[in-house]
Design an enzyme around this catalytic site. Structure first.
Site, PDB file in Angstrom:
ATOM      1  N   TYR A 111       6.271   7.552   7.369  1.00  0.00           N
ATOM      2  CA  TYR A 111       6.148   8.738   6.520  1.00  0.00           C
ATOM      3  C   TYR A 111       7.343   9.687   6.619  1.00  0.00           C
ATOM      4  O   TYR A 111       7.772  10.249   5.604  1.00  0.00           O
ATOM      5  CB  TYR A 111       4.840   9.468   6.817  1.00  0.00           C
ATOM      6  CG  TYR A 111       3.660   8.850   6.105  1.00  0.00           C
ATOM      7  CD1 TYR A 111       3.306   9.273   4.828  1.00  0.00           C
ATOM      8  CD2 TYR A 111       2.924   7.824   6.686  1.00  0.00           C
ATOM      9  CE1 TYR A 111       2.234   8.710   4.156  1.00  0.00           C
ATOM     10  CE2 TYR A 111       1.848   7.245   6.022  1.00  0.00           C
ATOM     11  CZ  TYR A 111       1.506   7.694   4.762  1.00  0.00           C
ATOM     12  OH  TYR A 111       0.458   7.117   4.091  1.00  0.00           O
ATOM     13  N   GLU A 153      -5.780   6.455   6.989  1.00  0.00           N
ATOM     14  CA  GLU A 153      -5.322   5.109   7.337  1.00  0.00           C
ATOM     15  C   GLU A 153      -5.605   4.770   8.788  1.00  0.00           C
ATOM     16  O   GLU A 153      -5.945   3.616   9.111  1.00  0.00           O
ATOM     17  CB  GLU A 153      -3.827   4.986   7.002  1.00  0.00           C
ATOM     18  CG  GLU A 153      -3.586   4.968   5.497  1.00  0.00           C
ATOM     19  CD  GLU A 153      -2.217   5.460   5.072  1.00  0.00           C
ATOM     20  OE1 GLU A 153      -1.274   5.407   5.911  1.00  0.00           O
ATOM     21  OE2 GLU A 153      -2.082   5.905   3.915  1.00  0.00           O
ATOM     22  N   GLY A 290     -10.593 -10.983 -18.065  1.00  0.00           N
ATOM     23  CA  GLY A 290      -9.612 -11.880 -17.470  1.00  0.00           C
ATOM     24  C   GLY A 290      -9.864 -12.104 -15.997  1.00  0.00           C
ATOM     25  O   GLY A 290     -11.003 -12.328 -15.551  1.00  0.00           O
ATOM     26  N   THR A 294     -12.982 -11.396 -10.524  1.00  0.00           N
ATOM     27  CA  THR A 294     -13.102 -11.835  -9.130  1.00  0.00           C
ATOM     28  C   THR A 294     -14.047 -10.973  -8.292  1.00  0.00           C
ATOM     29  O   THR A 294     -14.904 -11.520  -7.580  1.00  0.00           O
ATOM     30  CB  THR A 294     -11.716 -11.944  -8.467  1.00  0.00           C
ATOM     31  OG1 THR A 294     -10.966 -10.755  -8.722  1.00  0.00           O
ATOM     32  CG2 THR A 294     -10.953 -13.131  -9.020  1.00  0.00           C
ATOM     33  N   PRO A 295     -13.963  -9.635  -8.316  1.00  0.00           N
ATOM     34  CA  PRO A 295     -14.941  -8.875  -7.515  1.00  0.00           C
ATOM     35  C   PRO A 295     -16.363  -9.019  -8.039  1.00  0.00           C
ATOM     36  O   PRO A 295     -17.319  -8.971  -7.251  1.00  0.00           O
ATOM     37  CB  PRO A 295     -14.442  -7.427  -7.609  1.00  0.00           C
ATOM     38  CG  PRO A 295     -13.551  -7.392  -8.802  1.00  0.00           C
ATOM     39  CD  PRO A 295     -12.942  -8.749  -8.913  1.00  0.00           C
ATOM     40  N   GLY A 411      -2.455  -3.090  -9.437  1.00  0.00           N
ATOM     41  CA  GLY A 411      -1.187  -2.377  -9.460  1.00  0.00           C
ATOM     42  C   GLY A 411      -1.382  -0.899  -9.187  1.00  0.00           C
ATOM     43  O   GLY A 411      -2.467  -0.420  -8.884  1.00  0.00           O
TER      44      GLY A 411
END
Length: 417
Positions: A111, A153, A290, A294-295, A411
């Protein structure tokens, strides 16, 4: 800097009175030059630290998506601190960023590097307008944002069993490879060390780090886990990204499609992601387009085992039945989920209803107002941003609270408010 220098869940984040006045006065100029500043920032940082190129998506760098997302995030956060963007769901936004960062192995020590080059870039672009008080005020903005993210985090790493400062990466062996469509391949994976894979929540994703070879360095991409949580192996389902509209072909998806087979080893992060695709009980609506399915497939597999009587609607849009990956798994899921309704939109619906799949199939583009909604519905969306924004708008108009609509973006970025 320590592991938890600022616990954002316990403290109120406040910009100092002096900095608030300065940031409020200079925010319009920074906002109008935001992408120029972040473009300069990336050039400065990569020149000084070329190793950091391995952490950033080169496709998003090439198209400008990365710098646009960073500019929007920093400017919006400054507006949040000064009261200029009241109502923005910052807890959700920061959680999303923190999960992405954790999946990349971002550390607190990085950072200061980012802050130094970002604030230098502000000076490069705005010139003499960046007086010492202006620089100090924006430095305060950056570190309030950085400390919030570092704290989040640190908690994510601890929850994932990653030692402080330790690597997130673990070697996984490819145990299976299945071609789902012409452009989609599924990989099943097991830990190379023979240990348990660990559990995950439907909607979580993993980062895959690949060495591109021939001195091209490393690239990392996130892929949603598409298999059943609790299974002995994990599964990712990868669509080849073809270069379109000025964007380059996908480096990682191309590598996985062309070079990775059974017996090979991949480096994966733990499963991260702030969204549970199964919602919080009650009717569930899964909307995908599309490879965004998946999830939803992980959620259906999980519910088939844990909550088979749940009322579930799957609404999926694709180009054709032949491009609809994992479609062959739906009949078995319907047998195990008696209250699963499937609605499909195919641009080309020819031959789209082979037995035994029971589905309502519509030719053409998805009409979000025709997606069934019942009282108490929780929704999960995954697909292109324009598609999700269209669906989200329809759901909100029809009474689904925005807080009950979760989504996953491929993204950088978020859905517009």
């Amino acid at each position: 800097m320590g592991a938890d220098p600022f616990d954002a869940q316990k403290e109120t984040i406040v910009l100092s009175e002096t900095s608030t006045a300065v940031v409020s006065a200079t925010l319009p100029a920074v906002r109008s030059h935001g992408e120029a500043i972040t473009g300069r920032f990336y050039r400065r940082m990569f020149d000084a630290h070329p190793d950091l190129l391995d952490l950033f998506n080169r496709g998003n760098q090439a198209t400008g998506q990365q710098k646009a997302a960073l500019a929007a995030a920093v400017v919006a956060y400054a507006g949040h601190l000064t009261g200029d963007t009241a109502g923005t769901p910052w807890g959700q936004i920061l959680d999303r960023i923190a999960h992405k960062h954790a999946s990349l192995g971002i550390t607190a020590t990085q950072y200061p590097i980012v802050g130094r080059h970002l604030l230098a870039a502000v000076g490069d672009v705005l010139g003499d307008a960046v007086t010492p008080p202006v620089a100090a005020a924006w430095d305060e903005v950056y570190w309030l944002l950085a400390c919030e993210l570092i704290a989040r985090e640190a908690r994510l790493y601890a929850g994932a069993g990653v030692p402080e400062g330790g690597p997130v990466w673990r070697d996984w062996r490819v145990t299976g490879r299945v071609r789902e469509t012409a452009d989609v391949v599924s990989f099943t994976l097991a830990p190379a060390d023979g240990g348990p894979p660990g559990d995950f929540v439907p909607g979580r994703y993993v980062s895959v780090a690949v060495d591109l070879g021939r001195g091209r360095g490393q690239q990392i991409r996130q892929y949603s886990l598409s298999g059943r949580p609790g299974a002995d192996e994990w599964r990712i389902t990868v669509k080849r990204v073809r270069g379109e509209g000025g964007a380059p072909p996908g480096l990682v998806s191309g590598h996985l499609h062309d070079r990775v087979d059974v017996g090979d080893t991949l480096r994966l992060s733990p499963a991260f992601g702030e969204v549970d695709a199964t919602g919080d009980g009650g009717p569930l609506l899964l909307v995908s387009a599309g490879i965004g399915l998946t999830p939803a497939m992980a959620a259906l597999a999980h519910l088939a085992e844990k909550d088979p009587d749940r009322e579930v609607t799957l609404a999926h849009a694709d180009r054709a039945a032949s491009t609809h990956a994992l479609r062959h798994e739906l009949p078995a899921l319907q047998e195990r989920l008696p209250n699963l309704a499937v609605h499909l939109w195919y641009e080309d619906a020819a031959g789209a209803e082979p037995s035994p799949l029971k589905a309502h199939v519509t030719a053409g583009l998805v009409d979000p107002d025709r997606i069934p909604v019942t009282a108490g519905t929780a929704a999960h969306l995954c697909g292109p941003i324009a598609f999700m924004n269209l669906v989200r708008g329809s759901l909100v108009r029809r009474g689904v609270p925005a807080g009950r609509i979760a989504y996953e973006v491929f993204g950088p970025g978020m859905l517009p408010g």
